[in-house]
Design a protein around this motif. Structure first.
Motif, PDB file in Angstrom:
ATOM      1  N   THR A   1       1.303   4.536  -3.049  1.00  0.00           N
ATOM      2  CA  THR A   1       0.956   5.728  -2.727  1.00  0.00           C
ATOM      3  C   THR A   1       2.016   6.647  -2.697  1.00  0.00           C
ATOM      4  O   THR A   1       2.046   7.879  -3.228  1.00  0.00           O
ATOM      5  CB  THR A   1       0.567   5.782  -1.103  1.00  0.00           C
ATOM      6  N   THR A   2       3.192   6.418  -2.328  1.00  0.00           N
ATOM      7  CA  THR A   2       4.413   7.292  -2.547  1.00  0.00           C
ATOM      8  C   THR A   2       4.764   7.352  -3.976  1.00  0.00           C
ATOM      9  O   THR A   2       5.294   8.467  -4.057  1.00  0.00           O
ATOM     10  CB  THR A   2       5.629   6.688  -1.707  1.00  0.00           C
TER      11      THR A   2
ATOM     12  N   LEU B   1      -3.887  11.320  -2.098  1.00  0.00           N
ATOM     13  CA  LEU B   1      -2.617  10.615  -1.754  1.00  0.00           C
ATOM     14  C   LEU B   1      -2.135  10.961  -0.479  1.00  0.00           C
ATOM     15  O   LEU B   1      -1.678  10.100   0.404  1.00  0.00           O
ATOM     16  CB  LEU B   1      -1.617  10.941  -2.622  1.00  0.00           C
TER      17      LEU B   1
ATOM     18  N   GLY C   1      -0.988   4.168  -9.542  1.00  0.00           N
ATOM     19  CA  GLY C   1      -0.743   4.418  -8.064  1.00  0.00           C
ATOM     20  C   GLY C   1      -2.101   4.742  -7.236  1.00  0.00           C
ATOM     21  O   GLY C   1      -2.636   4.166  -6.346  1.00  0.00           O
TER      22      GLY C   1
ATOM     23  N   ALA D   1      -4.169   9.225   2.113  1.00  0.00           N
ATOM     24  CA  ALA D   1      -3.762   7.784   2.267  1.00  0.00           C
ATOM     25  C   ALA D   1      -2.632   7.590   3.090  1.00  0.00           C
ATOM     26  O   ALA D   1      -2.448   7.104   3.946  1.00  0.00           O
ATOM     27  CB  ALA D   1      -3.431   7.290   0.866  1.00  0.00           C
TER      28      ALA D   1
ATOM     29  N   THR E   1      -4.396   2.352  -4.785  1.00  0.00           N
ATOM     30  CA  THR E   1      -4.498   3.056  -3.150  1.00  0.00           C
ATOM     31  C   THR E   1      -5.953   3.202  -3.016  1.00  0.00           C
ATOM     32  O   THR E   1      -6.451   2.601  -1.862  1.00  0.00           O
ATOM     33  CB  THR E   1      -4.063   4.569  -3.300  1.00  0.00           C
TER      34      THR E   1
ATOM     35  N   ALA F   1       0.932  -1.255   0.093  1.00  0.00           N
ATOM     36  CA  ALA F   1      -0.115  -0.073   0.115  1.00  0.00           C
ATOM     37  C   ALA F   1       0.929   1.418   0.045  1.00  0.00           C
ATOM     38  O   ALA F   1       0.688   2.204  -0.792  1.00  0.00           O
ATOM     39  CB  ALA F   1      -0.927  -0.119   0.965  1.00  0.00           C
ATOM     40  N   TYR F   2       1.967   1.324   1.016  1.00  0.00           N
ATOM     41  CA  TYR F   2       2.693   2.639   0.992  1.00  0.00           C
ATOM     42  C   TYR F   2       3.398   2.514  -0.411  1.00  0.00           C
ATOM     43  O   TYR F   2       3.286   3.854  -0.781  1.00  0.00           O
ATOM     44  CB  TYR F   2       3.703   2.234   2.232  1.00  0.00           C
TER      45      TYR F   2
ATOM     46  N   THR G   1      -8.855   4.458   2.293  1.00  0.00           N
ATOM     47  CA  THR G   1      -7.636   4.582   1.657  1.00  0.00           C
ATOM     48  C   THR G   1      -6.795   3.283   1.921  1.00  0.00           C
ATOM     49  O   THR G   1      -7.190   2.601   3.011  1.00  0.00           O
ATOM     50  CB  THR G   1      -6.895   5.960   1.745  1.00  0.00           C
ATOM     51  N   SER G   2      -5.862   2.752   1.244  1.00  0.00           N
ATOM     52  CA  SER G   2      -4.975   1.755   1.532  1.00  0.00           C
ATOM     53  C   SER G   2      -4.140   1.985   2.818  1.00  0.00           C
ATOM     54  O   SER G   2      -3.833   1.256   3.438  1.00  0.00           O
ATOM     55  CB  SER G   2      -4.179   1.488   0.368  1.00  0.00           C
ATOM     56  N   GLY G   3      -3.777   3.400   2.888  1.00  0.00           N
ATOM     57  CA  GLY G   3      -3.170   3.581   4.265  1.00  0.00           C
ATOM     58  C   GLY G   3      -3.843   3.437   5.686  1.00  0.00           C
ATOM     59  O   GLY G   3      -3.248   2.930   6.389  1.00  0.00           O
TER      60      GLY G   3
ATOM     61  N   GLY H   1      -7.861   0.174  -0.444  1.00  0.00           N
ATOM     62  CA  GLY H   1      -8.709   0.945   0.356  1.00  0.00           C
ATOM     63  C   GLY H   1     -10.021   0.172   0.790  1.00  0.00           C
ATOM     64  O   GLY H   1     -10.563   0.283   1.602  1.00  0.00           O
TER      65      GLY H   1
END
Length: 525
Positions: free
Chosen positions: A380-381, A421, A500, A424, A504, A376-377, A431-433, A508
């Motif tokens: 997003t990054t 983003l 991305g 997230a 993400t 996930a990270y 979100t995936s975060g 999520g």
């Protein structure tokens, strides 16, 4: 006389180690095409290199992905297998990490290949151009094609990352560490604009990376002295049932972990991260921020789970302290940053602390949740750095926060994407975060680490402030009359950002498939 001696000597046949080529085919494809890319640089005409390098690099990643899926869904044993005389372990976590690395590398490669956002590409036309010279100023504003050596360097780094997180002995892990690191040192110094800060970041990364490699190698030597082997399984056996002094064991573990934590940007071994993230070409920064962290934490998980699980009570408290320090440094110093790339760098340090919480858990849920968090990270990054590359002024990328004031009025779509983003990264629901933090903290709670989870929640809330500060700046400030413009992204950058953002969002909303994949099995030894 020599003939008589040779005739009487027994003939010992050297047996080649058995290799499971189907299991390691994805890694072999990446390394093989990287070597082909070097030959392209040597023999292909300069005008055709860019197209050839982009094509073979994308084909390599796709072919490696196809072979990975074929092996994972077909002949792969669930318990995993070891090959190259036990040096490489291809198990379920390895397959997950390889798949994650290939997907992230594909997105990073698209950012690297784009030549529309920065005419000619984000990389210097000739690596030998000195910063500040007339030649440097001329190439910065020209449309001269950039260096194409960056493509085989990217593939070599990717292959090293794949070997690093699958290495089943410390010597193989060290070699893979150098293979992934050396190309990154070079890539950091190849920025077309702001050459001085780019080369400075490369030198800092190289010098500090050499120190961390020395720590890793010294720890390896001490552990070999303790266990009489560099294999993780042999170290685990010696730690569980040896009457030797534990001084070598824990001194070696400490030095080894320092080298691994450095690669993962975990505080207090993070000092290279802000300067390198800021100075490196933004596509390279995205590649490092996403892929290097996946490889580093993959290796950390393997070392702690396979070699040192029986001694976890002795070292767990130390890693608790390291995780808290990383969260404190990332969250507090992130509040003081005025550069977007440095802010994301300190964000990565805070996230490294959150990832370490999952790695310390030492349970099946801890392993699967950390793997999911890495997936996930990473996306997003990577997308966030793709967005950062689009906000530009006459000097190149406008990364100072003041340049982002009122961005929503200039480009509502870009501001909306970046807001999503940032939310997230802050761990906001849908979100995936959010899912990543939820599963990591849940695994830590179930393993009796409630105090550490409370600390992580506090600093997660603190870190959310500097994400929200950027959002407020974009939507509730007036843009400067001479402010930056938003470049129209090329097809490659658009595809990378879209990839991305979609991942993400999907992770999520429907994370179950990725969590099931991450939890499909443990490490093989």
């Amino acid at each position: 006389m020599l003939d008589m001696f040779l005739a009487q000597a027994p003939t010992a046949q050297v047996q080649a180690p058995p290799v499971d080529y189907a299991a390691v085919l994805p890694m072999l494809i990446v390394f093989g095409v990287a070597c082909v890319g070097v030959l392209v640089e040597a023999f292909a005409p300069k005008a055709t290199r860019w197209g050839i390098q982009v094509a073979i690099s994308v084909i390599a990643i796709l072919a490696a992905g196809v072979s990975l899926i074929t092996y994972a869904s077909g002949s792969s044993p669930k318990a995993g297998t070891t090959t190259f005389s036990g040096a490489i372990s291809v198990d379920r976590p390895s397959l997950f990490l390889w798949g994650t690395l290939l997907l992230l590398a594909l997105g990073a490669l698209l950012l690297i290949a784009d030549r529309k956002v920065e005419p000619g590409g984000a990389f210097v036309a000739q690596a030998a151009i000195s910063p500040g010279t007339a030649q440097d100023r001329a190439q910065a504003g020209a449309t001269t094609a950039s260096q194409t050596e960056v493509f085989p360097l990217t593939l070599f780094a990717l292959g090293g990352m794949m070997a690093f997180c699958a290495a089943n002995d410390l010597l193989t892990m060290f070699i893979a560490l150098e293979v992934l690191s050396l190309p990154l040192y070079l890539m950091c110094g190849l920025a077309r604009r702001r050459r001085l800060i780019s080369q400075e970041s490369a030198v800092k990364y190289f010098l500090l990376g050499a120190f961390s490699s020395a720590f890793f190698l010294y720890g390896l030597a001490l552990l070999y002295g303790y266990a009489n082997s560099v294999k993780l399984a042999d170290i685990a056996h010696a730690a569980a049932g040896s009457d030797r002094s534990d001084t070598l064991l824990f001194a070696g573990l400490g030095l080894l972990v320092v080298g691994l934590l450095f690669k993962g940007s975990v505080g207090p071994f993070h000092t290279w991260t802000p300067d390198v993230y800021q100075g490196a070409p933004t596509p390279v920064t995205g590649f490092m921020a996403a892929c290097t962290k996946v490889a580093a934490f993959g290796a950390i998980l393997r070392v702690l789970s396979v070699a040192f699980s029986s001694t976890s009570w002795e070292w767990r408290g130390v890693l608790w302290a390291v995780a808290i320090i990383s969260m404190v440094i990332g969250a507090i110093l992130g509040l003081t940053q005025t550069d977007v790339k440095r802010m994301i760098a300190y964000s990565s340090i805070a996230h490294a602390g959150f990832l370490l919480v999952g790695a310390i858990a030492m349970t099946e849920n801890g392993l699967s949740s950390t793997l999911f968090y890495l997936l996930a990270y990473g996306f997003t990054t990577l997308a966030a750095f793709g967005v950062i590359s689009l906000v530009r002024d006459s000097r190149g990328e406008a990364t100072h926060l003041s340049a982002w004031a009122g961005l929503a009025k200039r480009s509502p779509v870009l501001a909306g994407v970046f807001t999503f983003l940032l939310l997230a990264l802050a761990g906001i629901p849908l979100t995936s975060g959010f899912v990543g933090k939820f599963v990591v903290f849940s695994a830590a709670l179930s393993d009796g680490m409630a105090p550490l989870v409370v600390v992580a929640l506090v600093f997660s809330a603190v870190a959310a402030f500097f994400y929200l500060r950027v959002i407020v700046l974009m939507y509730f400030s007036e843009p400067a009359a001479d402010g930056p413009t938003v470049s129209v992204p090329g097809g490659f950058t658009t595809a990378a950002i879209t990839l991305g953002v979609v991942v993400t969002l999907v992770l999520g909303l429907v994370p179950a498939f990725a969590l099931n994949w991450a939890g499909s099995g443990g490490f093989a030894s």
